[in-house]
Design a protein around this motif. Structure first.
Motif, PDB file in Angstrom:
ATOM      1  N   GLY A   1       0.780  -1.225   0.000  1.00 19.91           N
ATOM      2  CA  GLY A   1       0.000   0.000   0.000  1.00 19.91           C
ATOM      3  C   GLY A   1       0.809   1.272   0.000  1.00 19.91           C
ATOM      4  N   ARG A   2       2.116   1.151  -0.107  1.00 13.60           N
ATOM      5  CA  ARG A   2       2.976   2.325  -0.110  1.00 13.60           C
ATOM      6  C   ARG A   2       3.523   2.573  -1.511  1.00 13.60           C
ATOM      7  NH1 ARG A   2       2.581   0.207   4.605  1.00 13.60           N
ATOM      8  NH2 ARG A   2       3.003   1.357   6.535  1.00 13.60           N
ATOM      9  N   THR A   3       3.874   3.812  -1.775  1.00 15.40           N
ATOM     10  CA  THR A   3       4.540   4.114  -3.034  1.00 15.40           C
ATOM     11  C   THR A   3       5.953   3.551  -2.987  1.00 15.40           C
ATOM     12  OG1 THR A   3       5.478   6.208  -2.274  1.00 15.40           O
ATOM     13  CG2 THR A   3       3.236   6.262  -3.205  1.00 15.40           C
ATOM     14  N   ALA A   4       6.581   3.488  -4.146  1.00 13.43           N
ATOM     15  CA  ALA A   4       7.965   3.000  -4.185  1.00 13.43           C
ATOM     16  C   ALA A   4       8.871   3.861  -3.312  1.00 13.43           C
ATOM     17  CB  ALA A   4       8.456   2.988  -5.631  1.00 13.43           C
ATOM     18  N   ALA A   5       8.681   5.171  -3.356  1.00  9.75           N
ATOM     19  CA  ALA A   5       9.520   6.066  -2.556  1.00  9.75           C
ATOM     20  C   ALA A   5       9.289   5.845  -1.064  1.00  9.75           C
ATOM     21  CB  ALA A   5       9.233   7.521  -2.932  1.00  9.75           C
ATOM     22  N   GLU A   6       8.030   5.675  -0.660  1.00  5.89           N
ATOM     23  CA  GLU A   6       7.724   5.442   0.755  1.00  5.89           C
ATOM     24  C   GLU A   6       8.332   4.126   1.231  1.00  5.89           C
ATOM     25  OE1 GLU A   6       3.405   7.799   0.924  1.00  5.89           O
ATOM     26  OE2 GLU A   6       3.488   5.631   0.490  1.00  5.89           O
ATOM     27  N   PHE A   7       8.202   3.084   0.425  1.00  6.85           N
ATOM     28  CA  PHE A   7       8.739   1.795   0.846  1.00  6.85           C
ATOM     29  C   PHE A   7      10.266   1.821   0.845  1.00  6.85           C
ATOM     30  CE2 PHE A   7       9.416  -2.786   0.916  1.00  6.85           C
ATOM     31  CZ  PHE A   7       8.428  -3.187   1.798  1.00  6.85           C
TER      32      PHE A   7
ATOM     33  N   ALA B   1      10.698   2.917 -13.397  1.00  9.16           N
ATOM     34  CA  ALA B   1      10.862   4.029 -12.454  1.00  9.16           C
ATOM     35  C   ALA B   1      10.835   3.533 -11.015  1.00  9.16           C
ATOM     36  CB  ALA B   1       9.760   5.072 -12.684  1.00  9.16           C
ATOM     37  N   ASP B   2       9.886   2.652 -10.698  1.00  8.93           N
ATOM     38  CA  ASP B   2       9.798   2.120  -9.337  1.00  8.93           C
ATOM     39  C   ASP B   2      11.027   1.283  -9.003  1.00  8.93           C
ATOM     40  OD1 ASP B   2       7.361   3.353  -9.032  1.00  8.93           O
ATOM     41  OD2 ASP B   2       6.169   1.520  -9.290  1.00  8.93           O
ATOM     42  N   ALA B   3      11.493   0.499  -9.965  1.00  6.94           N
ATOM     43  CA  ALA B   3      12.673  -0.338  -9.724  1.00  6.94           C
ATOM     44  C   ALA B   3      13.893   0.518  -9.410  1.00  6.94           C
ATOM     45  CB  ALA B   3      12.938  -1.227 -10.937  1.00  6.94           C
ATOM     46  N   ARG B   4      14.029   1.619 -10.112  1.00  4.56           N
ATOM     47  CA  ARG B   4      15.153   2.514  -9.841  1.00  4.56           C
ATOM     48  C   ARG B   4      15.017   3.153  -8.461  1.00  4.56           C
ATOM     49  NH1 ARG B   4      15.422   5.440 -15.813  1.00  4.56           N
ATOM     50  NH2 ARG B   4      17.077   4.124 -16.694  1.00  4.56           N
ATOM     51  N   THR B   5      13.802   3.564  -8.124  1.00  2.87           N
ATOM     52  CA  THR B   5      13.579   4.178  -6.813  1.00  2.87           C
ATOM     53  C   THR B   5      13.901   3.211  -5.690  1.00  2.87           C
ATOM     54  OG1 THR B   5      11.857   5.641  -7.686  1.00  2.87           O
ATOM     55  CG2 THR B   5      11.824   5.214  -5.317  1.00  2.87           C
TER      56      THR B   5
END
Length: 274
Positions: free
Chosen positions: A78-84, A111-115
């Motif tokens: 339930g979190r964004t990639a940045a939050e997690f 993008a999420d993988a990079r974050t």
């Protein structure tokens, strides 16, 4: 990762049978000094899905206390990639790998993988009733793999058992491997499901060397159910002795006690000699 030269040398030595004939002592079998590098041990968070709750941080902290430094994601709860990613940093863990789909927004996957700091992005499941369906999937997998490679990531495929059962005269696993290139698609070999599918993981590794870069270390009880690593029937020492991967990922699809599984798996892999 071993080079082709070192792998073939090890395979040749194993093939002579000389080592197997010697007494099982440290001096007679120097290969028994090998061990799984601690920095290569991870855990698939799917194992802990039922204990994560609304706040995964305490569970991730417990994994770090056990000794884990890397995890493989199956969602971000339930979190964004940045939050997690911030939660991971606070607990001292790295999400080096994740299970994701490739049929949605691939730019967002990248993008999420990079974050999150992934090295590997792995497709966890596919199932098609026809050979044409599998071939079309392999084509999509290759295209996605090329896009991820250009973004500095490695796309993999994670097997279950059904990929080793023939569909219209061909095994889906062979369709996937022949329909993709090792440059763009690596293999995450789930050892439990390979055994359940009736194949020898060592033979499969050798056939596709050096495409197998990750293992799911999941054990199999005598009745075929899931077991914690080292408590079932799979001879991991034999498998590891003849192979070499970048990540050894602990997993149990149906753990009786998820955190106990995490500890048992980590302790088993750090103590194993082969």
């Amino acid at each position: 990762m071993p080079t082709r030269r070192t792998f073939l040398s090890a395979a040749l030595a194993a093939g002579t049978g000389a080592v197997a004939a010697l007494p099982a002592t440290a001096s007679a079998t120097p290969h028994l000094h090998r061990r799984v590098p601690r920095q290569s041990i991870g855990i698939q968070l799917y194992t802990l899905r039922d204990v994560m709750g609304d706040d995964p941080e305490p569970v991730l902290s417990a994994l770090a206390d056990i000794g884990y430094r890397r995890v493989e994601l199956a969602g971000t709860y339930g979190r964004t990639a940045a939050e997690f990613a911030r939660v991971l940093r606070r607990t001292g863990l790295r999400a080096t790998s994740a299970h994701v789909g490739i049929d949605g927004d691939l730019d967002q996957v990248i993008a999420d993988a990079r974050t999150l700091g992934h090295t590997y992005v792995v497709v966890p499941w596919a199932d098609h009733a026809t050979l044409a369906g599998w071939r079309a999937f392999a084509t999509r997998l290759e295209a996605a793999g090329e896009a991820l490679r250009r973004a500095g990531l490695s796309l993999g495929y994670h097997n279950h058992a059904h990929e080793f059962a023939a569909v219209e005269g061909a095994r889906p696993f062979d369709v996937i491997t022949s329909g993709t290139s090792r440059r763009n698609v690596h293999l995450e070999l789930d050892l439990y499901w390979a055994v359940a599918g009736g194949v020898d993981p060592v033979a499969l590794y050798r056939e596709h060397f050096p495409r197998v870069r990750q293992f799911h270390v999941k054990d199999r009880a005598p009745d075929g159910s899931f077991a914690d690593p080292g408590e079932g029937t799979i001879d991991f020492a034999r498998i590891f002795r003849s192979t070499g991967v970048a990540e050894y990922i602990v997993e149990n699809d149906q753990p009786a006690d998820a955190l106990a599984t995490a500890r048992i798996g980590y302790d088993y892999l750090t103590r194993l000699r082969f």
